[in-house]
Design a protein around this motif. Structure first.
Motif, PDB file in Angstrom:
ATOM      1  N   UNK A 233       1.293  -1.344  -0.118  1.00 24.97           N
ATOM      2  CA  UNK A 233       0.168  -0.271  -0.499  1.00 24.97           C
ATOM      3  C   UNK A 233       0.730   1.042  -0.178  1.00 24.97           C
ATOM      4  N   UNK A 234       1.596   1.012   0.559  1.00 26.89           N
ATOM      5  CA  UNK A 234       3.198   2.485   1.255  1.00 26.89           C
ATOM      6  C   UNK A 234       3.806   2.621  -0.408  1.00 26.89           C
ATOM      7  N   UNK A 235       4.413   1.833  -0.915  1.00 25.45           N
ATOM      8  CA  UNK A 235       4.718   1.830  -2.149  1.00 25.45           C
ATOM      9  C   UNK A 235       3.854   2.578  -3.183  1.00 25.45           C
ATOM     10  N   UNK A 236       2.831   1.909  -3.616  1.00 23.50           N
ATOM     11  CA  UNK A 236       1.532   2.532  -4.245  1.00 23.50           C
ATOM     12  C   UNK A 236       1.774   3.707  -3.999  1.00 23.50           C
ATOM     13  N   UNK A 237       1.524   3.797  -2.347  1.00 18.29           N
ATOM     14  CA  UNK A 237       1.173   5.790  -1.800  1.00 18.29           C
ATOM     15  C   UNK A 237       2.052   6.583  -3.067  1.00 18.29           C
ATOM     16  N   UNK A 238       3.231   6.293  -2.024  1.00 15.00           N
ATOM     17  CA  UNK A 238       4.827   6.281  -3.161  1.00 15.00           C
ATOM     18  C   UNK A 238       4.962   7.014  -4.849  1.00 15.00           C
ATOM     19  N   UNK A 239       4.106   5.389  -4.948  1.00 14.55           N
ATOM     20  CA  UNK A 239       4.744   5.534  -6.135  1.00 14.55           C
ATOM     21  C   UNK A 239       3.493   6.645  -7.511  1.00 14.55           C
ATOM     22  N   UNK A 240       2.529   6.878  -7.254  1.00 11.84           N
ATOM     23  CA  UNK A 240       1.240   7.598  -7.585  1.00 11.84           C
ATOM     24  C   UNK A 240       0.703   8.547  -6.380  1.00 11.84           C
TER      25      UNK A 240
ATOM     26  N   UNK B  12      18.081  -2.642 -14.487  1.00 11.25           N
ATOM     27  CA  UNK B  12      19.607  -2.875 -14.584  1.00 11.25           C
ATOM     28  C   UNK B  12      19.577  -1.474 -12.996  1.00 11.25           C
ATOM     29  N   UNK B  13      19.495  -0.268 -13.241  1.00 13.49           N
ATOM     30  CA  UNK B  13      19.962   0.444 -12.170  1.00 13.49           C
ATOM     31  C   UNK B  13      18.768   1.007 -11.449  1.00 13.49           C
ATOM     32  N   UNK B  14      17.771   1.558 -12.008  1.00 12.36           N
ATOM     33  CA  UNK B  14      17.129   1.511 -11.467  1.00 12.36           C
ATOM     34  C   UNK B  14      15.994   0.288 -10.270  1.00 12.36           C
ATOM     35  N   UNK B  15      15.960  -0.991 -10.384  1.00 11.39           N
ATOM     36  CA  UNK B  15      15.595  -2.689  -9.621  1.00 11.39           C
ATOM     37  C   UNK B  15      16.742  -2.203  -9.237  1.00 11.39           C
ATOM     38  N   UNK B  44       4.883  -2.029 -10.209  1.00 11.12           N
ATOM     39  CA  UNK B  44       4.812  -0.334  -9.689  1.00 11.12           C
ATOM     40  C   UNK B  44       6.064   0.224 -10.042  1.00 11.12           C
ATOM     41  N   UNK B  45       6.482  -0.366  -9.738  1.00  8.08           N
ATOM     42  CA  UNK B  45       8.489   0.386 -10.268  1.00  8.08           C
ATOM     43  C   UNK B  45       8.504   0.363 -11.564  1.00  8.08           C
ATOM     44  N   UNK B  46       8.188  -1.003 -12.436  1.00  6.81           N
ATOM     45  CA  UNK B  46       8.584   0.016 -13.685  1.00  6.81           C
ATOM     46  C   UNK B  46       7.701   0.733 -14.707  1.00  6.81           C
ATOM     47  N   UNK B  47       5.855   1.585 -14.334  1.00  7.61           N
ATOM     48  CA  UNK B  47       5.420   2.524 -14.769  1.00  7.61           C
ATOM     49  C   UNK B  47       6.248   3.202 -14.297  1.00  7.61           C
ATOM     50  N   UNK B  48       6.985   3.337 -12.923  1.00  5.18           N
ATOM     51  CA  UNK B  48       7.173   4.112 -12.713  1.00  5.18           C
ATOM     52  C   UNK B  48       8.478   4.721 -13.649  1.00  5.18           C
ATOM     53  N   UNK B  49       9.305   4.010 -13.195  1.00 10.24           N
ATOM     54  CA  UNK B  49      10.379   3.556 -14.626  1.00 10.24           C
ATOM     55  C   UNK B  49      10.177   5.089 -16.262  1.00 10.24           C
ATOM     56  N   UNK B  50       9.186   4.033 -16.460  1.00 13.23           N
ATOM     57  CA  UNK B  50       9.178   4.334 -17.700  1.00 13.23           C
ATOM     58  C   UNK B  50       8.413   6.008 -17.471  1.00 13.23           C
TER      59      UNK B  50
END
Lengths: 313, 85
Positions: A233-240, B12-15, B44-50
């Motif tokens: 939940x907190x990771x999603x919050x940080x991402x969005x 490689x770097x961001x993940x 989730x991170x991949x979407x942020x990275x893109x």
């Protein structure tokens, strides 16, 4: 290539079960009783059924023991039995109320919201809203009651195959008040969850139960022992940029439920994927949960050993 | 540097895929599960990275699922979105 944390791993780790302890005929019996004699009659029956379960089904007592022994340390055998009975009656009544709402319709129960405007305010921020709750009270009432937000609500929920315990909306064939995102789906439902928040909608996640493998959890202290809770939940919050609101639904009286808005958690953007970055927010949630179980010890329905690294049934 | 190469380096770097170098990544191997071994947290991170590196938001679920098939698929998706403005 790295080891995966997919479905296989989840199946190995997930030794707890969300399935009802009752058999199909027992559920049907209660559904029929509610239809014929009403909710109160079913509550009376719950009192007797709970005595049977507590006295003659040790496996039922064992399920609640890890939590109760930490919430009430040092109890003698008789008081332990009493605690087990109290929590069994409470969950029985909640399950009856839930079925009654589905079978007999609205009007059977009322749900009070103390901070509706607060939730609406958070939604108006436009980043979506993450509601983090726990296996407390009746979370399905909370979901039903969130209709008042007039915003679509999605819930991260894995439904056990063959579970005979019906959700509220499954009794009457009504539309669900919420959409279910299955964590066993593609990419653990991550894309669906992000989509929900991107559309400014509400996403509800259980903060006390990991749906994925160990990688999605972080260890925190709860009732004097270490437990693993999800940081998703907190990771999603940080991402969005979505705010996180901790809510606990609970039974506040005969025919009454309340939705407690326990805490608002703000997670900075860009924290990345390191679990440690999310520890303060997972801790904030677990402190709120400790406050809840302090006040309402018999309304925390987490029937598995959270304190055991390898959860047991 | 091609989009595929850039993506491999970013992954490689961001993940923090410490045990891998960009050269180790098979651009046609699945990103999730068997293959690169990413999971839902990485999604989730991949979407942020893109979004961070290419300024692209994954528009919808179907697009995302198709784009996340492999590094090559993701690179094609990014190039397609960039060329369409």
């Amino acid at each position: 290539m790295r080891p995966t944390d997919g479905t296989d791993a989840r199946q190995k780790r997930k030794s707890w079960s969300a399935r009802s302890i009752g058999s199909r005929w027992q559920h049907r019996f209660f559904y029929a009783l509610i239809r014929l004699a009403g909710r109160r009659a079913a509550h009376v029956m719950v009192v007797f059924v709970a005595i049977y379960y507590v006295l003659f089904r040790p496996s039922v007592r064992n399920r609640s023991r890890p939590y109760l022994s930490r919430r009430f340390p040092g109890r003698n055998a008789l008081l332990r039995l009493w605690d087990s009975y109290r929590i069994t009656v409470e969950i029985g009544k909640v399950l009856v109320d839930r079925a009654a709402l589905g079978i007999l319709g609205p009007g059977q129960l009322t749900v009070r919201h103390s901070r509706r405007e607060d939730l609406l305010e958070r939604i108006r921020e436009g980043h979506g809203l993450i509601l983090v709750t726990a296996h407390a009270g009746c979370w399905q009432f909370a979901m039903e009651s969130l209709r008042m937000l007039e915003t679509p609500v999605s819930l991260l929920l894995h439904r056990e195959e063959g579970d005979v315990d019906l959700h509220i909306f499954e009794h009457g064939g009504d539309d669900a008040a919420f959409r279910i995102i299955d964590p066993a789906g593609p990419l653990g439902g991550a894309l669906e969850m992000l989509q929900v928040l991107k559309h400014g909608e509400v996403l509800c996640i259980m903060g006390d139960r990991a749906m994925g493998g160990d990688r999605s959890t972080i260890e925190v202290e709860f009732l004097g022992g270490r437990v693993r809770v999800p940081f998703t939940p907190y990771q999603l919050a940080s991402a969005t940029g979505a705010p996180v609101v901790v809510i606990f639904p609970y039974k506040s009286g005969p025919g009454n439920y309340s939705l407690q808005v326990a805490k608002v958690i703000r997670v900075p953007e860009g924290l990345g994927r390191a679990p440690e970055a999310y520890r303060p927010y997972a801790e904030a949630f677990i402190r709120a949960l400790e406050g809840f179980v302090e006040e309402r010890p018999y309304q925390f329905f987490n029937f598995f050993d959270m304190w055991n690294q390898e959860p047991v049934r | 540097m091609t989009t595929v190469e850039k993506l491999k380096k970013i992954l490689v770097e961001d993940l923090n895929l410490e045990e891998l170098t960009p050269g180790d990544i098979d651009e046609n191997a699945p990103l999730f599960g068997e293959g690169l071994g990413l999971d839902s947290l990485d999604a989730v991170e991949l979407i942020v990275i893109v979004k961070k590196h290419f300024g692209i938001e994954i528009q919808n679920l179907d697009e995302g699922k198709a784009a996340f098939q492999s590094v090559h698929a993701l690179a094609s998706y990014i190039e397609g979105r960039l060329s369409n403005g």
